[in-house]
Design an enzyme around this catalytic site. Structure first.
Site, short mmCIF file in Angstrom:
data_model
loop_
_atom_site.label_atom_id
_atom_site.label_comp_id
_atom_site.label_asym_id
_atom_site.label_seq_id
_atom_site.Cartn_x
_atom_site.Cartn_y
_atom_site.Cartn_z
N GLU A 80 135.09 30.15 70.04
CA GLU A 80 135.71 31.19 70.85
C GLU A 80 135.62 30.81 72.33
O GLU A 80 135.01 29.81 72.69
CB GLU A 80 135.05 32.55 70.58
N HIS A 104 138.35 43.12 76.58
CA HIS A 104 138.75 42.08 75.64
C HIS A 104 140.22 41.75 75.93
O HIS A 104 141.06 42.64 76.03
CB HIS A 104 138.59 42.53 74.19
N ARG A 149 136.19 35.28 78.79
CA ARG A 149 137.00 36.50 78.69
C ARG A 149 137.41 37.09 80.04
O ARG A 149 138.50 37.63 80.17
CB ARG A 149 136.25 37.55 77.87
N HIS A 183 135.99 46.83 76.29
CA HIS A 183 135.41 46.31 75.06
C HIS A 183 133.89 46.33 75.03
O HIS A 183 133.28 46.68 74.04
CB HIS A 183 135.90 44.87 74.87
N ARG A 199 129.77 38.52 79.48
CA ARG A 199 129.20 38.15 78.19
C ARG A 199 129.99 37.02 77.54
O ARG A 199 131.21 37.09 77.43
CB ARG A 199 129.18 39.35 77.25
#
Length: 532
Positions: A116, A244, A291, A352, A387
């Protein structure tokens, strides 16, 4: 009056892991879990992508995962905590597997690992595209094996009990604030009880419902963070709200359905309305940038082109592999009229994850004695300003274990506080109009979404604070005269969350990680955290 040795607020991965470990160690002590809906309705349940863990030493290493986390955190991670979580995480994940969690394997029995955004290697263990659902299932099943774990569904926690409720003045400067338990409402009867505990664990999840569009379930109203703040606990880093990048765009639908980052890890490409793969203009890592970068890029493209979404293109991906790894995403997109193997998926960012929260030390202890916190409601130092994908489940496992170990050492030295008064509802009446609550919630979500979203500036933050002040004043007046209800408490908590986010954003006069202020587009030379 109710009593329990260990009180756990929340039934996600953090709360259940703590409960199981504590039950194993203390079979004769009472462990009580409170959840305001059903035990399986948690943010954990909706985690799709997986859990990041290094358990393939041939291709990966702890150091690579540590560096990926530090880079994503943009200078605000506590490196000692990062190293602790990542190195201890392997053992914690192994325990979860022993408890029955099933991660996907290939035909030879090797774990299938995803990749990811922000990760340099394939290290994401997953169960198709419903990893959180599988973890929640396994943990609930394991917890049910212990007779001393008691799960109370449909119980809403109103407040943490401290010396304040005994008539003492408690402020931020009070160094010995103690937690004696909670006031809790049985939602089915409306009765409010005092529940005394020796150790209390706050594992209440996140606060995505502060925003109009979120991937979080409706229970994610920031209750634990707000309660800890009211009790004069320390809160930090609330300005870092992670959006997100890829939630399924459906006008007016909330919560939004998450399209896991693992889809881009397997080759999905973001495109704008003209079909351009635009991420290469924003970051050399393209669609697998962290992100914060991807969400800002999408926001920029939407504003530049005047659209409400961009597209995630999966048409070139292997059909059989896609259907095996992402069956629920495929079915959900079909329900909205999109065959994602022949059509591009409309996506837009959605609130998110909260990277800040209740400030804790390396053992999960808060600034309030006998109160622990772990999971999304806590601020451990792992995530910093942003994060890294799939680090949250790992953090919850490691800190739940550490909370359990620390609490076990202290439990026998703690006595119940018998002098706590009953809940006082004198002078209150049932609300005459629920619209006073529901409309205020809509106003709050609009203020946060329009003024305190992915991109911010000083004027927007000032406007947000003024409007939050008015909402706070109106809601506190309603709270003082109205019989308690979950809806009123959630509104009150979300207004507090909004205040904490805006206050943190106003304090941070720079752009860093998830906080991007156009009035301060660069990093400052000095990195600071604001503790509220």
């Amino acid at each position: 009056m109710l009593q329990t040795d260990f009180l756990i607020i929340g039934s996600g991965i953090a709360g259940l892991t703590f409960a199981v470990k504590t039950a194993q160690r203390f079979p004769d002590k009472k462990i009580t879990i409170l959840t305001k809906v059903n035990a399986d309705e948690t943010n954990t349940k909706y985690a799709q992508g997986g859990i990041a863990v290094v358990n393939d030493d041939e291709h990966d290493s702890f150091e690579k995962h540590i560096q990926d986390t530090l880079i994503a955190g943009d200078g605000l991670c506590n490196e000692e905590v990062v190293r602790m979580v990542i190195t201890e995480g392997r053992q914690r994940v192994d325990e979860m597997i022993k408890w029955g969690t099933k991660f996907d394997k290939d035909e030879s029995g090797e774990y299938l690992r995803g990749k990811e955004g922000g990760h340099s290697e394939f290290r994401i263990l997953h169960h198709k595209d419903i990893t959180g659902f599988e973890i929640e299932r396994a943990l609930l099943e394991e917890a049910s094996r212990y007779e001393n774990i008691h799960v109370n569904n449909h119980w809403y926690v109103a407040d943490i009990i401290t010396q304040h409720h005994l008539g003492y003045l408690v402020s931020k400067s009070t160094f010995d604030i103690e937690c004696y338990g909670v006031y809790v409402m049985d939602i089915k009867t409306g009765q409010i009880e005092k529940l005394l505990s020796k150790i209390t664990l706050m594992a209440s999840g996140g606060c995505g419902q502060a925003y109009r569009t979120t991937t979080n379930p409706r229970v994610a109203t920031g209750d634990g963070i707000a309660m800890a703040y009211r009790a004069k606990g320390r809160i930090e880093n609330m300005e870092f709200i992670q959006f997100h990048p890829t939630a399924l765009y459906e006008a007016g639908v909330s919560p939004s359905f998450l399209i896991t980052e693992a889809v881009r890890g397997d080759g999905g490409i973001l495109r704008n309305k003209d079909g351009e793969a635009f991420m290469e203009r924003y970051d050399e890592r393209k669609d697998l940038a962290p992100r914060d970068i991807v969400a800002r890029a999408i926001d920029s493209e939407m504003k530049r082109t005047g659209t409400e979404h961009v597209y995630l293109d999966c048409r070139h991906m292997d059909k059989e592999k896609f259907l095996h790894h992402f069956p629920n995403i495929y079915e959900r997109c079909l329900k909205s009229g999109v065959d994602c193997l022949t059509q591009m998926i409309p996506v837009a960012p959605a609130a998110h994850y909260c990277c800040g929260g209740i400030k804790v030390d390396e053992d999960g202890k808060t600034s309030i004695i006998n109160l622990y916190a772990c999971g999304e409601c806590s601020s451990t130092g792992l995530h910093g300003a942003n994060r890294l994908a799939s680090n949250s489940l790992l953090e919850a496992l490691v800190f739940a274990h550490r909370c359990a170990e620390s609490a076990a050492e202290r439990i026998d030295s703690i006595a119940f506080q018998e002098e706590v008064p009953d809940w006082n509802a004198a002078g209150t009446n049932h609300p005459k109009e629920m619209i006073l609550i529901t409309q205020s919630l809509k106003e709050l979500q609009s203020v946060m979404s329009d003024y305190v979203g992915i991109v911010r500036n000083n004027v927007r933050l000032e406007r947000a604070m003024r409007r939050l002040d008015l909402l706070h004043e109106e809601t506190e007046r309603l709270y003082a005269t109205t019989t308690l209800s979950p809806q009123l408490c959630e509104l009150r908590n979300l207004i507090t969350i909004g205040y904490l986010i805006v206050k943190g954003a106003q304090f941070r006069k720079e752009s860093r990680g998830l906080h991007y202020n156009t009035d301060y587009p660069k990093h400052s030379q000095r990195v600071e955290n604001m503790v509220l």
